[in-house]
Design an enzyme around this catalytic site. Sequence first.
Site, PDB file in Angstrom:
ATOM      1  N   LYS A   1       4.529 104.269  95.109  1.00 25.29           N
ATOM      2  CA  LYS A   1       4.134 104.777  93.801  1.00 25.29           C
ATOM      3  C   LYS A   1       5.349 105.266  93.013  1.00 25.29           C
ATOM      4  CE  LYS A   1      -0.439 105.998  95.501  1.00 25.29           C
ATOM      5  NZ  LYS A   1      -0.290 105.078  96.646  1.00 25.29           N
TER       6      LYS A   1
ATOM      7  N   LYS B   1      -0.225  97.055  94.545  1.00 25.24           N
ATOM      8  CA  LYS B   1      -0.823  97.158  93.202  1.00 25.24           C
ATOM      9  C   LYS B   1       0.004  98.032  92.278  1.00 25.24           C
ATOM     10  CE  LYS B   1      -2.761 101.460  93.478  1.00 25.24           C
ATOM     11  NZ  LYS B   1      -2.445 102.609  92.656  1.00 25.24           N
TER      12      LYS B   1
ATOM     13  N   GLY C   1      -7.032 101.922  95.568  1.00 23.09           N
ATOM     14  CA  GLY C   1      -8.167 101.274  96.238  1.00 23.09           C
ATOM     15  C   GLY C   1      -8.929 102.220  97.143  1.00 23.09           C
ATOM     16  N   ASN C   2      -8.217 103.147  97.786  1.00 23.26           N
ATOM     17  CA  ASN C   2      -8.882 104.099  98.684  1.00 23.26           C
ATOM     18  C   ASN C   2      -9.754 105.086  97.927  1.00 23.26           C
ATOM     19  OD1 ASN C   2      -7.866 103.261 101.278  1.00 23.26           O
ATOM     20  ND2 ASN C   2      -5.870 103.988 100.632  1.00 23.26           N
TER      21      ASN C   2
ATOM     22  N   LYS D   1       2.191  95.718 104.377  1.00 22.64           N
ATOM     23  CA  LYS D   1       1.167  96.246 103.485  1.00 22.64           C
ATOM     24  C   LYS D   1      -0.115  96.566 104.249  1.00 22.64           C
ATOM     25  CE  LYS D   1      -0.770  97.319  99.567  1.00 22.64           C
ATOM     26  NZ  LYS D   1      -0.376  98.551  98.867  1.00 22.64           N
TER      27      LYS D   1
END
Length: 309
Positions: A271, A209, A10-11, A125
């Site tokens: 991740k 995500k 998203g970043n 989060k």
Amino acid sequence: MAKIVVALGGNALGNSPEEQLRLVKNTAKSLVALIKEGHEVVISHGNGPQVGAINLGMNFAAEQGQGAAFPFPECGAMSQGYIGYHLQQSLLNELKKQGIDKEVVTLVTQVEVEEKDNAFLNPSKPIGAFYDQQTAQQIAKEKDYIFVEDAGRGYRRVVASPEPKNILELNSIKALIESGTLVVAGGGGGVPVIQTKAGYQGVAAVIDKDKSSALLASELKADQLIILTAVDNVYIQFGKENQRALRDVKVPEIIEYVKQGEFARGSMLPKVAACLSFLDGNPGGLALITSLDSLEKALKGKIGTRISK
């Protein structure tokens, strides 16, 4: 030909509609290059900055008497539509430019979580913008938000991040893929919902995500999960003089690095954990972590961190 789930950070999508649209045009070129090589691609994306901005904007308008405040599930759905619109428009334009006849669809995706998930007791989060400590403390006092320091980049609001258990629209995603459609799904980790006696109900949380992307990749029996982030490789001793890039890594080795605390909780650890989760359900699969700019080189094995069993 490989079936690949690509998770965009998203970043990496910018902090304004104008910046996002500019950035996703370049993103589209990299993703269409995969399709041109014959790969079957499914796209997911983060929404940390975007859903936070939407939520703050909606609540500010409500405070000024210009409408109702919007709960987090609704803001998450809005972010899926907003980001998906930019992605599918840019992808469609690039596909046409490359002479590829393919439709692109963004599917607003709900992901089931457990109502009793411990994450609701310990929000973790990060979402929304970065603030200095003084500003974060002021907002926390005014709005009863919880802020944490995020990997040396400033302070961000945190909300619950429950584990994804079930993708409600999975069969629809499969049907679209089988029809040859390029699908954008699971945006922002999906809109978190719980099962109640009255049916599904949205909850105030943001699912990671990368975890949802790993679940999606597993359920689709994908050959690869590619997580695109801000760095070309996963590093150990990151930021230190002796930092070292990991290239081809087996699961036992990277699990050992996790145990040693090599990866930051707010950045690389989720991740890496998502990659391990994907490989646990797909022992013959391959997980790749790299930057969007280096995707082409990473697919050729020249850069990036490749994790396998």
